[in-house]
Structures are given as structure tokens and as C-alpha cells.
Design an enzyme around this catalytic site. Structure first.
Site, PDB file in Angstrom:
ATOM      1  N   ASP A   7       0.780  -1.286   0.094  1.00  0.00           N
ATOM      2  CA  ASP A   7      -0.075   0.013   0.156  1.00  0.00           C
ATOM      3  C   ASP A   7       1.032   1.174  -0.051  1.00  0.00           C
ATOM      4  O   ASP A   7       2.191   1.173   0.317  1.00  0.00           O
ATOM      5  CB  ASP A   7      -0.877  -0.188   1.144  1.00  0.00           C
ATOM      6  CG  ASP A   7      -1.782   1.135   1.496  1.00  0.00           C
ATOM      7  OD1 ASP A   7      -2.319   1.687   0.445  1.00  0.00           O
ATOM      8  OD2 ASP A   7      -1.672   1.709   2.421  1.00  0.00           O
ATOM      9  N   ASP A   9       0.074   5.126   0.937  1.00  0.00           N
ATOM     10  CA  ASP A   9      -0.146   6.160   2.113  1.00  0.00           C
ATOM     11  C   ASP A   9      -0.095   5.465   3.383  1.00  0.00           C
ATOM     12  O   ASP A   9      -0.962   4.568   3.601  1.00  0.00           O
ATOM     13  CB  ASP A   9      -1.665   7.017   1.823  1.00  0.00           C
ATOM     14  CG  ASP A   9      -1.596   7.524   0.460  1.00  0.00           C
ATOM     15  OD1 ASP A   9      -0.389   7.980  -0.161  1.00  0.00           O
ATOM     16  OD2 ASP A   9      -2.505   8.029   0.033  1.00  0.00           O
ATOM     17  N   SER A  53      -8.772   7.724  -3.860  1.00  0.00           N
ATOM     18  CA  SER A  53     -10.137   8.479  -4.134  1.00  0.00           C
ATOM     19  C   SER A  53     -10.139   9.886  -4.265  1.00  0.00           C
ATOM     20  O   SER A  53     -11.083  10.635  -4.756  1.00  0.00           O
ATOM     21  CB  SER A  53     -11.222   8.096  -2.933  1.00  0.00           C
ATOM     22  OG  SER A  53     -10.820   8.382  -2.011  1.00  0.00           O
ATOM     23  N   CYS A  99     -11.890  -2.391  -8.223  1.00  0.00           N
ATOM     24  CA  CYS A  99     -10.568  -2.232  -8.062  1.00  0.00           C
ATOM     25  C   CYS A  99     -10.321  -1.628  -6.613  1.00  0.00           C
ATOM     26  O   CYS A  99      -9.131  -1.664  -6.268  1.00  0.00           O
ATOM     27  CB  CYS A  99     -10.194  -1.535  -9.159  1.00  0.00           C
ATOM     28  SG  CYS A  99     -10.643   0.199  -9.336  1.00  0.00           S
ATOM     29  N   ARG A 100     -11.268  -0.854  -6.073  1.00  0.00           N
ATOM     30  CA  ARG A 100     -10.790  -0.068  -4.762  1.00  0.00           C
ATOM     31  C   ARG A 100     -10.833  -1.102  -3.733  1.00  0.00           C
ATOM     32  O   ARG A 100     -11.872  -2.113  -3.237  1.00  0.00           O
ATOM     33  CB  ARG A 100     -11.963   0.663  -4.459  1.00  0.00           C
ATOM     34  CG  ARG A 100     -11.809   1.516  -3.180  1.00  0.00           C
ATOM     35  CD  ARG A 100     -13.054   2.712  -3.099  1.00  0.00           C
ATOM     36  NE  ARG A 100     -12.645   3.489  -1.686  1.00  0.00           N
ATOM     37  CZ  ARG A 100     -11.817   4.322  -1.401  1.00  0.00           C
ATOM     38  NH1 ARG A 100     -10.727   4.574  -2.267  1.00  0.00           N
ATOM     39  NH2 ARG A 100     -11.757   4.973  -0.258  1.00  0.00           N
TER      40      ARG A 100
END
Length: 187
Positions: A7, A9, A53, A99-100
């Protein structure tokens, strides 16, 4: 193929409650560039899977994201590492895409692209949704306590996928992986 998905952030770079929106706001977590270098040197393919997002919410543009990723690539290379691909989801929860994260679409795409085995693939994240995404494909979840990791552990510890391993930082995870790679194998 030895694949590790990170990941972004809160794992590679510092997270912000108001989104990381520009190259100036993209600041590496201490030790994360070295961690990616260690993983690269240990023979792993490193990919990034990140929900962004902020694009869908119009807080920043794909161009801003590209600039942040160019900075990340540059700093990782300076440390002696390589990121072999970056996948991002620009959608919001309301878009109901596949995909999120925690949905597995992005993770499945990465695993397929590198022809890796899901069961041998790690995903290192700082949120429950990261861990749920890799768990959905039968991979190995690792939670780091940087970014939102401490909050995730305290608020969702009982919901973590069964085989989740917890590390203080990405650097600690990379050192664990390097030890695993050098441990003598049983006959």
C-alpha cells in the site's frame, strides 16, 4: 516469482487526513526507501496498490499523482531499490468498482500481471481494507503500525485476517523477509 505488494499512503509515505495531494506533501516514512531497496535486493518484485479516491473527489489530478509517483520512483532508485509497477484506484466508495480495496480486483490484476502465486504473495498495508484485499485472494497479509496501522490494530484487531503478521514499520517487515530468505531450509 516472489511478489510483494505495498500500500502507499501510511506504508511508503506519510499519510494525511486531508489526502496527500501534491509532490510536496508526498514525504517518505522513515526507512521506507531502504525497505524497498532491501526487498529488491532480496529478489522480490515490488508493486504498489493504492486507493486514490482523492482523484474521484477532485482533490487532485492524475497529473499530480504521476508527479508523486515519479518522486517515489526516484527516491527508491537512489536507495538502490525498484518499484516494478504502481496500480491505483481513482474511485470513491460510491462508484462501487471492483478495484478499490477491500475488493480484490487491483490485487488480482497485479498477481496476474506478474504471473505470481497468490498464496506466496504478501501485501503490506496500514488499514483493514488492505489486509482484506490480499486475504480475499488467499495471499499473506502484513499490517504495519505506521500511518493508520496503530488505529487499525486497536479498532479492528479482532477483524484482521487470521494469518496477519504485524510489524512496526515497512523496514521491520523487510528485515523479517530478508531473515526468512537467509534462514536454513529444512530437508
Amino acid at each position: 516469482m516472489k511478489l510483494i505488494i505495498l500500500d502507499r499512503d501510511g506504508v511508503i509515505n506519510q499519510d494525511r487526513d486531508d489526502f496527500v495531494k501534491s509532490v510536496d506533501e508526498w514525504i517518505p516514512v522513515e526507512g521506507s526507501m531502504d525497505a524497498v531497496a532491501f526487498l529488491t535486493q532480496a529478489g522480490y518484485t515490488v508493486a504498489v496498490a493504492t486507493n486514490q479516491s482523492g482523484i474521484g473527489r477532485k482533490y487532485f489530478t492524475v497529473q499530480n499523482l504521476t508527479e508523486m509517483h515519479a518522486k517515489m520512483h526516484r527516491l527508491v532508485r537512489q536507495a538502490g531499490g525498484e518499484i516494478n509497477g504502481i496500480w491505483f484506484c481513482p474511485h470513491t466508495d460510491a462508484d462501487n468498482c471492483n478495484c478499490r480495496k477491500p475488493k480484490p480486483g487491483m490485487i488480482e490484476d497485479i498477481i496476474g500481471r506478474f504471473n505470481a502465486q497468490a498464496s506466496e504473495t504478501w501485501l503490506v498495508g496500514d488499514s483493514l481494507r488492505d489486509l482484506q484485499a490480499i486475504d480475499a485472494v488467499g495471499g499473506k497479509p502484513a499490517l504495519v503500525l505506521t500511518g493508520k496501522g496503530k488505529k487499525t490494530l486497536s479498532q479492528h484487531g479482532h477483524e484482521l485476517p487470521e494469518h496477519t503478521q504485524v510489524f512496526d514499520t515497512l523496514l521491520d517487515f523487510s528485515q523479517y523477509i530478508m531473515q526468512e530468505n537467509t534462514a536454513p531450509q529444512a530437508d
